[in-house]
Design an enzyme around this catalytic site. Structure first.
Site, PDB file in Angstrom:
ATOM      1  CD  GLU A 195     -12.069   5.598   4.041  1.00  0.00           C
ATOM      2  OE1 GLU A 195     -11.719   4.759   4.883  1.00  0.00           O
ATOM      3  OE2 GLU A 195     -11.350   5.958   3.106  1.00  0.00           O
ATOM      4  NE  ARG A 229      -2.663   0.893   3.501  1.00  0.00           N
ATOM      5  CZ  ARG A 229      -3.374   0.580   4.585  1.00  0.00           C
ATOM      6  NH1 ARG A 229      -4.596   0.084   4.457  1.00  0.00           N
ATOM      7  NH2 ARG A 229      -2.882   0.776   5.785  1.00  0.00           N
ATOM      8  CE  LYS A 242      -2.846   4.627   6.874  1.00  0.00           C
ATOM      9  NZ  LYS A 242      -4.277   4.469   7.141  1.00  0.00           N
TER      10      LYS A 242
HETATM   11  C1  LIG Z   1      -5.351   3.656   7.269  1.00  0.00           C
HETATM   12  C2  LIG Z   1      -6.771   3.949   6.902  1.00  0.00           C
HETATM   13  C3  LIG Z   1      -7.805   3.037   7.118  1.00  0.00           C
HETATM   14  C4  LIG Z   1      -7.613   1.721   7.832  1.00  0.00           C
HETATM   15  O1  LIG Z   1      -6.756   0.858   7.178  1.00  0.00           O
HETATM   16  P1  LIG Z   1      -6.107  -0.376   7.955  1.00  0.00           P
HETATM   17  O2  LIG Z   1      -5.177  -0.963   6.976  1.00  0.00           O
HETATM   18  O3  LIG Z   1      -7.209  -1.295   8.309  1.00  0.00           O
HETATM   19  O4  LIG Z   1      -5.450   0.186   9.158  1.00  0.00           O
HETATM   20  C5  LIG Z   1      -9.079   3.366   6.685  1.00  0.00           C
HETATM   21  N1  LIG Z   1      -9.331   4.544   6.076  1.00  0.00           N
HETATM   22  C6  LIG Z   1      -8.362   5.463   5.881  1.00  0.00           C
HETATM   23  C7  LIG Z   1      -8.701   6.728   5.221  1.00  0.00           C
HETATM   24  C8  LIG Z   1      -7.056   5.187   6.270  1.00  0.00           C
HETATM   25  O5  LIG Z   1      -6.108   6.101   6.059  1.00  0.00           O
END
Ligand SMILES: *Cc1c(COP(=O)(O)O)cnc(C)c1O
Length: 339
Positions: free
Chosen positions: A219, A80, A183
């Protein structure tokens, strides 16, 4: 072992002894440097500071029931972070370098790994940003990769008990064809105002809708959304959702538990039909929802006062795998031997 009140740790920054750094320059990454400083010296024209060339990751090391230290699906975090790097034109961190940095960061700070049974864990924060100077809008020619760790307690201070969230229509965290799927810090900057407003109004998080039509659930700030009804685990599919590794794992566990899994657009009206709903991510694993309140229409979607049976089972199963209490049949964990 540090003298820390392990059970009451917040989810926040806690200084530890060492962090790892590497710099990308002239097409290659430098050897990892172990640092005991909490500061980095950065050029004032670094693109990470001006143009948001920045991405981060979050994963945890868990001290298990058998005393062993485990990482959970670190390869997915590495992949990622490479996708995030591609998305904002940064140098990619090779998986071996990624692993080497987190492995060393955990080992060098072993005394900060919370003991088994406290519910706490060692949060690992990899960070990548453009460190090279640039004044015109262009990708940097130098990048910095940093990994630090912090012992943390559960993310939501209420723990595994339902929270109230606010559904908003007057803010978006990411544009329809923007950077929601990677991210990067910019998405978080965009979410700070609505999140702060929601906190002030007594909610623990914000639920965002699709930016284009405001018809579908996107989300919950830093966590993915899921709902459960009629034996089906439903989670939204959208280009602007960050692919959560926790969610991906819960989907598999849901199937193991005999649930069907649907990843598809989730219309706002469907919120009324879920028996259970919640948010999921590394920090809290699952935050069950007690109610969702639409800030504009004032409509409330109510769920149970206590976490539902499937949310509870999903949470217990995932954490049992992470803490080595249950067999890891999917090969998700990596034991860091000898710590
Ligand atoms: C990091 C993140 C998540 C959660 O991801 P995980 O891999 O489960 O920790 C969900 N939404 C956003 C916007 C994120 O940055």
């Amino acid at each position: 072992m540090e003298n820390i009140d392990w059970k009451n740790l917040p989810f926040g920054y806690y200084p530890t002894d060492y962090n790892l750094r590497s710099t990308w320059k002239d097409g290659k990454w430098s050897d990892l440097e172990v640092s005991s400083s909490e500061f980095i010296s950065v050029h004032m024209a670094a693109t990470g500071l001006h143009y948001g060339q920045e991405a981060f990751e979050g994963l945890k090391a868990y001290r298990g029931k058998d005393g062993k230290v485990r990482l959970f699906r670190w390869e997915d975090n590495a992949i990622r972070m490479r996708n995030s790097a591609q998305g904002v034109m940064m140098a990619e961190v090779p998986d071996e370098l990624f692993f080497s940095a987190i492995n060393q960061a955990v080992r060098l700070n072993a005394k900060f790994i919370p003991p088994y049974g406290t519910g706490s864990s060692l949060y690992i924060r990899p960070l990548l940003f453009g460190s090279g100077a640039q004044v015109g809008v262009k990708p940097a020619k130098e990048y910095m990769f940093v990994v630090f760790v912090s012992p943390v307690g559960p993310y939501f201070k209420e723990g595994f008990s339902p929270v109230d969230v606010e559904l908003v229509r007057d803010y978006d965290r990411a544009a329809p064809l923007g950077t929601g799927h990677i991210k990067v810090g910019g998405n978080y900057a965009a979410s700070l105002r609505p999140a702060d407003r929601a906190h002030n109004d007594g909610y623990s998080a914000v639920l965002f809708l699709d930016a284009r039509e405001k018809k579908f659930i996107d989300e919950a700030g830093p966590a993915n959304f899921f709902g459960i009804k009629n034996g089906i685990y439903v989670t939204p599919s959208s280009r602007t959702i960050l692919p959560s590794i926790t969610n991906k794992s819960l989907e598999v566990i849901a199937e193991d538990l005999g649930l069907k899994v649907e990843r598809r657009p989730v219309p706002v009206e469907e919120l009324d039909t879920f028996e259970e709903a919640g948010a999921c991510g590394t920090a809290a694993i699952i935050s069950p929802f007690r109610k969702i309140v639409d800030r504009q229409t004032k409509k409330e979607y109510n769920y149970a006062e206590k976490a539902g049976p499937y949310s509870t089972k999903l949470y217990q199963t995932l954490t049992a795998i992470q803490f080595g209490e249950m067999e890891d049949t999917h090969g998700w964990t990596t034991v860091l031997e000898g710590i």
